[in-house]
Write an enzyme that holds these catalytic residues in place. Structure first.
Site, PDB file in Angstrom:
ATOM      1  N   ASP A 245       8.929  -1.806  -3.823  1.00  0.00           N
ATOM      2  CA  ASP A 245       7.336  -2.077  -2.379  1.00  0.00           C
ATOM      3  C   ASP A 245       6.334  -0.800  -2.729  1.00  0.00           C
ATOM      4  O   ASP A 245       6.497  -0.686  -3.722  1.00  0.00           O
ATOM      5  CB  ASP A 245       8.413  -1.124  -1.532  1.00  0.00           C
ATOM      6  CG  ASP A 245       7.604  -1.028  -0.587  1.00  0.00           C
ATOM      7  OD1 ASP A 245       7.087  -1.209   0.218  1.00  0.00           O
ATOM      8  OD2 ASP A 245       7.606   0.658  -0.533  1.00  0.00           O
ATOM      9  N   GLU A 269       5.829  -5.996  -5.023  1.00  0.00           N
ATOM     10  CA  GLU A 269       4.240  -6.102  -3.678  1.00  0.00           C
ATOM     11  C   GLU A 269       3.486  -5.459  -4.601  1.00  0.00           C
ATOM     12  O   GLU A 269       3.219  -4.276  -4.361  1.00  0.00           O
ATOM     13  CB  GLU A 269       5.406  -5.186  -2.327  1.00  0.00           C
ATOM     14  CG  GLU A 269       4.235  -5.345  -1.467  1.00  0.00           C
ATOM     15  CD  GLU A 269       4.613  -4.384  -0.563  1.00  0.00           C
ATOM     16  OE1 GLU A 269       3.812  -4.450   0.281  1.00  0.00           O
ATOM     17  OE2 GLU A 269       4.891  -3.312  -0.662  1.00  0.00           O
TER      18      GLU A 269
END
EC number: 3.2.1.1
Length: 477
Positions: A245, A269
């Site tokens: 993330d 990400e």
């Protein structure tokens, strides 16, 4: 040559056509004496190209709280049968918001729903036992399970005086303050700034609780030691890979070091629509990356600019197809009504048709798959992806409302041709295929019947208004 078509019922909400016959076979006269041949689709299951797709198994604020792991366990059989080979789970450990947390406010990296803290024992998704049952069932069906890893910002710690900020900060994580597991206890020395690092970027999420990955202590707990987050998730919980993330919050070497230590599938990400930025990150880390360049090109081509020539632009799959993780929607893009971060529902299936026929590793968003208007078309697209989407990609034609792309296939696989049409009218175009003197069919079933190619492989293919078709060879019975 006269052709008699048998039509069928296909329940796609935005371009439906229906009759009593669900057979895609076609009866074709072969001469004036009415000798007939039966033209049928090839068996896609005979053409396993070794590909699969990843299912993102959640959306923002899933309901019902406390039952999500059990809910997902009930869907594994269907997903496996449909061609899914990986499940991307939400953050599995306790967040500061307790039973309301989606996990992106991480507090205790080792509380999978077994410690009473932040007002709950279970996480929003359920208990540790239910999670373990889910992972075991997924593995039993041959599906890998991907952990969502948040190793930048922390939340939910206790308040303490922080001499490096000369004020109180919520940086105390121990058994009494947001870390009931007692593993990876932290205090202000483990966050920026501290006695060894002066770095402080106030633009980051929870800047005061931004972990310092340069510290040996932090590295040991995150990926190096035998009871680190990475090794515990892999060896004890059974996770097979990682979704990192918000990697803008820490340096690329962190992901590389993690992967060098524990391996596994990974996707980062890196929210940036610049394909060159994504490419550089892949080279620095060795990790796959969500292909935001492709996502934004699809949004621009089908929504913002309504011009399919945008698809000629740079995308990660064009340079790093093995590291490009493509998608048409995720929990963030669907979270609000920001038009620049979302592909409209009326264009969603066309976007999926694109990513499920082009190189890259596609991701299906839970809410799209569970949408009854999308479910069967998505299943068909996944089947096409896992069988015929192979070989070099070549754009045969593109203008503002038409896009035609060919996958070359292999010696043993015919490949496919994708035709996207964003206009309000049916479109037809003659293209040059590698299929000489062959019967062809649309394997999405959006165009009925068969067509023939000539001795040079030329064929007049068709795409419905505001829709798509995917052509390949048919067989003669």
């Amino acid at each position: 040559m006269k052709k008699i078509y048998r039509f069928f019922c296909f329940g796609l909400a935005i371009m439906a056509s229906c009759s009593s016959d669900d057979d895609q076979s076609v009866v074709a006269d072969t001469n004036d004496n009415t000798q007939k041949e039966i033209i049928s689709p090839i068996e896609l299951s005979d053409y396993d190209n070794g590909s699969g797709v990843m299912m993102q198994t959640f959306y923002w604020d899933v309901e019902p709280r406390g039952e999500w792991w059990t809910n997902l366990s009930g869907k594994i059989d269907d997903w496996a049968e449909s061609g899914v080979d990986r499940l991307w789970l939400p953050v599995a450990t306790k967040g500061a918001s307790g039973g309301y947390s989606m996990g992106y406010d991480p507090s205790d990296y080792f509380d999978f729903g077994e410690f009473d803290q932040h007002g709950t024992v279970e996480t929003r998704f359920g208990s540790r036992q239910e999670l373990e049952t889910l992972i075991e069932k997924a593995h039993g069906k041959g599906l890998e399970v991907i952990a969502d890893i948040v190793i930048n910002h922390n939340s939910g710690g206790g308040e303490e005086y922080n001499p490096y900020r000369d004020k109180n900060t919520y940086t105390l994580f121990d058994e009494l303050h947001g870390n009931a597991s007692g593993m990876f206890n932290r205090n202000f020395e483990n966050f920026y700034p501290n006695s060894t690092s002066n770095y402080d970027d106030g633009s980051l999420f929870y800047a005061e609780q931004n972990l310092d990955h340069n510290q040996e202590y932090v590295q040991n707990w995150l990926w190096k030691s035998e009871n680190s987050v990475a090794k515990y998730y892999k060896n004890v919980m059974g996770f097979d890979g990682w979704r990192f993330d918000y990697v803008l919050g820490y340096e690329p070497w962190v992901v590389k070091a993690w992967l060098d230590e524990v391996g596994g599938f990974s996707v980062s990400e890196l929210w940036d629509g610049n394909a060159d930025v994504l490419s550089q990150y892949v080279d620095q880390t060795g990790s796959g990356v969500f292909d935001f360049a492709t996502f934004y090109k699809l949004e621009e081509a089908m929504d913002r600019f309504d011009d399919l020539t945008v698809l000629e632009g740079k995308m990660l799959w064009k340079t790093h197809p093995d590291k490009s993780v493509t998608f048409a929607a995720n929990h963030d893009t669907e979270k609000d009504e920001n038009e620049d971060n979302r592909i409209a529902d009326e264009n969603k299936l066309k976007a999926y048709a694109y990513i499920l026929t082009h190189p890259g590793y596609p991701t299906i968003f839970y809410s799209d798959y569970e949408n009854e208007a999308f479910k069967e078309p998505l299943k068909q697209l996944v089947q096409i992806h896992n069988s015929l989407a192979i070989g070099d990609a070549e754009v045969l034609y593109v203008d503002n409302d038409e896009y035609i792309m060919k996958r070359a296939g292999t010696d043993d696989n015919p490949g496919l041709i994708l035709y996207i049409n964003t206009s309000g009218n049916t479109k037809k175009r003659t293209i040059k295929s590698a299929w000489n003197n062959s019967y062809l069919m649309d394997y999405t079933k959006n165009v009925h019947g068969s067509i023939t190619s000539d001795e040079n492989g030329e064929a007049l293919i068709e795409a419905p208004a505001n829709g798509y078709s995917i052509w390949s060879i048919a067989k003669v019975n």
